[in-house]
Design an enzyme around this catalytic site. Structure first.
Site, PDB file in Angstrom:
ATOM      1  N   ALA A  11       0.812  -1.233   0.000  1.00  0.00           N
ATOM      2  CA  ALA A  11       0.000   0.000   0.000  1.00  0.00           C
ATOM      3  C   ALA A  11       0.836   1.269   0.000  1.00  0.00           C
ATOM      4  O   ALA A  11       0.284   2.364  -0.165  1.00  0.00           O
ATOM      5  CB  ALA A  11      -0.942  -0.004   1.205  1.00  0.00           C
ATOM      6  N   ASP A  33      -1.340  -5.828   2.964  1.00  0.00           N
ATOM      7  CA  ASP A  33      -0.985  -4.689   3.829  1.00  0.00           C
ATOM      8  C   ASP A  33      -2.028  -4.562   4.936  1.00  0.00           C
ATOM      9  O   ASP A  33      -2.993  -5.333   4.979  1.00  0.00           O
ATOM     10  CB  ASP A  33      -0.905  -3.386   3.000  1.00  0.00           C
ATOM     11  CG  ASP A  33       0.101  -2.395   3.582  1.00  0.00           C
ATOM     12  OD1 ASP A  33      -0.051  -2.031   4.772  1.00  0.00           O
ATOM     13  OD2 ASP A  33       1.026  -1.984   2.859  1.00  0.00           O
ATOM     14  N   GLY A  72       7.345  -3.206   6.454  1.00  0.00           N
ATOM     15  CA  GLY A  72       8.257  -2.960   7.565  1.00  0.00           C
ATOM     16  C   GLY A  72       7.874  -1.707   8.322  1.00  0.00           C
ATOM     17  O   GLY A  72       7.057  -0.901   7.869  1.00  0.00           O
ATOM     18  N   TYR A 153      15.744  -1.117  15.171  1.00  0.00           N
ATOM     19  CA  TYR A 153      15.569  -1.226  13.710  1.00  0.00           C
ATOM     20  C   TYR A 153      16.790  -1.889  13.057  1.00  0.00           C
ATOM     21  O   TYR A 153      16.645  -2.833  12.263  1.00  0.00           O
ATOM     22  CB  TYR A 153      15.329   0.163  13.112  1.00  0.00           C
ATOM     23  CG  TYR A 153      15.112   0.162  11.612  1.00  0.00           C
ATOM     24  CD1 TYR A 153      13.889  -0.256  11.076  1.00  0.00           C
ATOM     25  CD2 TYR A 153      16.110   0.569  10.721  1.00  0.00           C
ATOM     26  CE1 TYR A 153      13.666  -0.266   9.700  1.00  0.00           C
ATOM     27  CE2 TYR A 153      15.900   0.562   9.352  1.00  0.00           C
ATOM     28  CZ  TYR A 153      14.683   0.146   8.841  1.00  0.00           C
ATOM     29  OH  TYR A 153      14.478   0.131   7.478  1.00  0.00           O
TER      30      TYR A 153
HETATM   31  N1  LIG Z   1      12.537   4.099   3.064  1.00  0.00           N
HETATM   32  C1  LIG Z   1      13.800   3.791   3.311  1.00  0.00           C
HETATM   33  O1  LIG Z   1      14.707   4.649   3.340  1.00  0.00           O
HETATM   34  C2  LIG Z   1      14.177   2.350   3.577  1.00  0.00           C
HETATM   35  C3  LIG Z   1      15.538   2.041   3.637  1.00  0.00           C
HETATM   36  C4  LIG Z   1      15.920   0.717   3.879  1.00  0.00           C
HETATM   37  C5  LIG Z   1      14.961  -0.258   4.052  1.00  0.00           C
HETATM   38  N2  LIG Z   1      13.634   0.091   3.999  1.00  0.00           N
HETATM   39  C6  LIG Z   1      12.666  -0.988   4.204  1.00  0.00           C
HETATM   40  O2  LIG Z   1      11.832  -1.074   3.079  1.00  0.00           O
HETATM   41  C7  LIG Z   1      10.563  -1.611   3.440  1.00  0.00           C
HETATM   42  C8  LIG Z   1       9.468  -0.707   2.916  1.00  0.00           C
HETATM   43  O3  LIG Z   1       9.615   0.566   3.526  1.00  0.00           O
HETATM   44  P1  LIG Z   1       8.985   1.902   2.927  1.00  0.00           P
HETATM   45  O4  LIG Z   1      10.021   2.926   3.026  1.00  0.00           O
HETATM   46  O5  LIG Z   1       8.329   1.610   1.643  1.00  0.00           O
HETATM   47  O6  LIG Z   1       7.907   2.210   4.083  1.00  0.00           O
HETATM   48  P2  LIG Z   1       6.373   2.625   4.032  1.00  0.00           P
HETATM   49  O7  LIG Z   1       6.055   3.045   5.430  1.00  0.00           O
HETATM   50  O8  LIG Z   1       6.117   3.573   2.932  1.00  0.00           O
HETATM   51  O9  LIG Z   1       5.637   1.245   3.694  1.00  0.00           O
HETATM   52  C9  LIG Z   1       5.637   0.165   4.587  1.00  0.00           C
HETATM   53  C10 LIG Z   1       4.327  -0.593   4.441  1.00  0.00           C
HETATM   54  O10 LIG Z   1       4.354  -1.704   5.361  1.00  0.00           O
HETATM   55  C11 LIG Z   1       3.064  -1.829   5.912  1.00  0.00           C
HETATM   56  N3  LIG Z   1       3.080  -2.464   7.232  1.00  0.00           N
HETATM   57  C12 LIG Z   1       3.642  -1.979   8.362  1.00  0.00           C
HETATM   58  N4  LIG Z   1       3.341  -2.761   9.406  1.00  0.00           N
HETATM   59  C13 LIG Z   1       2.576  -3.781   8.916  1.00  0.00           C
HETATM   60  C14 LIG Z   1       1.939  -4.897   9.513  1.00  0.00           C
HETATM   61  N5  LIG Z   1       1.982  -5.103  10.849  1.00  0.00           N
HETATM   62  N6  LIG Z   1       1.254  -5.749   8.727  1.00  0.00           N
HETATM   63  C15 LIG Z   1       1.140  -5.522   7.384  1.00  0.00           C
HETATM   64  N7  LIG Z   1       1.723  -4.471   6.768  1.00  0.00           N
HETATM   65  C16 LIG Z   1       2.423  -3.603   7.518  1.00  0.00           C
HETATM   66  C17 LIG Z   1       2.577  -0.381   6.058  1.00  0.00           C
HETATM   67  O11 LIG Z   1       1.157  -0.303   6.227  1.00  0.00           O
HETATM   68  C18 LIG Z   1       3.083   0.260   4.792  1.00  0.00           C
HETATM   69  O12 LIG Z   1       2.133   0.226   3.764  1.00  0.00           O
HETATM   70  C19 LIG Z   1      10.605  -1.738   4.966  1.00  0.00           C
HETATM   71  O13 LIG Z   1      10.908  -3.074   5.311  1.00  0.00           O
HETATM   72  C20 LIG Z   1      11.721  -0.800   5.364  1.00  0.00           C
HETATM   73  O14 LIG Z   1      12.299  -1.136   6.594  1.00  0.00           O
HETATM   74  C21 LIG Z   1      13.220   1.369   3.765  1.00  0.00           C
END
Ligand SMILES: NC(=O)c1ccc[n+]([C@@H]2O[C@H](COP(=O)([O-])OP(=O)(O)OC[C@H]3O[C@@H](n4cnc5c(N)ncnc54)[C@H](O)[C@@H]3O)[C@@H](O)[C@H]2O)c1
Length: 259
Positions: A11, A33, A72, A153
């Site tokens: 999402a 999600d 995440g 984290y």
């Molecule tokens: N954005 C960054 O800079 C970055 C860097 C390294 C790693 N990551 C990793 O990439 C992944 C995606 O992150 P993003 O930046 O797109 O974040 P985001 O917050 O935009 O998206 C994360 C999604 O995970 C869903 N989620 C969270 N908890 C949940 C649960 N309990 N059950 C089901 N869904 C759940 C949220 O609803 C959200 O839609 C994560 O694992 C994050 O740790 C992100």
């Protein structure tokens, strides 16, 4: 040929960008999600993890071509442990049987360059042991300490990367012809990081922690393209790799200590 993909975290951010990219290539995506998804489940709970498998089985007819564990959290709280490690592992292990019906099955999860930052060895050990109760208890202690709460984290991302490396060469994954890998993004501009990127000074400060000499902070499509390739039919031999898509932070931070 069109393939069926399962994407958690579909999402928002990286998951959403990956879903859109794969759909633009005429694939079928089952998005998972907390909201705005084909399968609405909470991956922190046992019920949510069971419902994930039941619902994806129902929607796919029992076979999928790729699983992408992306959902995440980055909050300094125990919940982050439940989603980032136990939720990702439950997703990959729970949906693995559905991959066995594919002619070119693939699996990937999202670690982070944060796995290179300081972490808590005890928390990592509990995750590696698969002990969610002990891991949550340790995270509860860390969360109460302003000096230690940020270790939660990074610890989840290190433990997940290690799980991928340990699991990928085993009979369950490599032995079943399923490449299992991880990506480790640098700073990606998504709702997760938007609060940290509001001013030029904040961006500069973050890039001190996460040096990205190649093109700086990235958009989610950058990670989506790599995830799409890792789960494509073209990827036949990557096994247990943690691919840093980080503008160079791994090369700067780890230098000669890895290769
Ligand atoms: N954005 C960054 O800079 C970055 C860097 C390294 C790693 N990551 C990793 O990439 C992944 C995606 O992150 P993003 O930046 O797109 O974040 P985001 O917050 O935009 O998206 C994360 C999604 O995970 C869903 N989620 C969270 N908890 C949940 C649960 N309990 N059950 C089901 N869904 C759940 C949220 O609803 C959200 O839609 C994560 O694992 C994050 O740790 C992100």
């Amino acid at each position: 040929m069109a393939r069926t993909y399962v994407i958690t975290g579909a999402a928002s951010g990286i998951g959403k960008a990956t879903k859109e990219l794969l759909e633009s290539r005429d694939n079928k995506v089952i998005g998972v999600d907390l909201h705005d998804a084909d399968v609405t489940v909470d991956l922190t709970t046992a019920e949510g993890r069971t419902a994930l498998v039941d619902e994806v089985t129902r929607l796919s007819g029992g076979a999928v071509d790729a699983v992408l564990a992306i959902a995440g959290l980055a909050i300094p709280a125990p919940k982050t442990v439940s989603v980032n490690f136990f939720g990702m592992v439950a997703t990959l292990e729970g949906l693995r049987p559905l991959l066995l019906g594919s002619g070119a099955p693939r699996a990937v999860g999202v670690s982070s360059m944060a796995s290179l930052h300081p972490l808590d060895d005890e928390l990592v050990a509990h995750m590696t042991a698969g002990d969610e109760t002990a891991a949550l208890a340790r995270a509860e202690v860390l969360a109460k300490d302003p000096e230690l709460r940020n270790l939660i984290y990074s610890s989840t991302k290190k433990a997940f990367a290690q799980w991928v490396r340990r699991s990928a060469p085993t009979p369950e994954w490599a032995g079943a012809s399923i490449p299992l890998n991880a990506v480790a993004p640098g700073v990606i501009e998504t709702p997760m990081t938007s609060g940290m990127l509001t001013t030029e000074q904040a961006r500069t400060d973050l890039l001190q922690l996460v040096p990205m000499p190649l093109n700086g902070i990235a958009q989610p499509i950058v990670v989506a393209r790599l995830l799409a390739w890792l789960t494509s039919e073209e990827n036949t031999h990557l096994c247990g790799q943690v691919v840093f898509v980080d503008g160079g932070s791994d090369a700067v931070i780890r230098g000669d200590t890895t290769w």
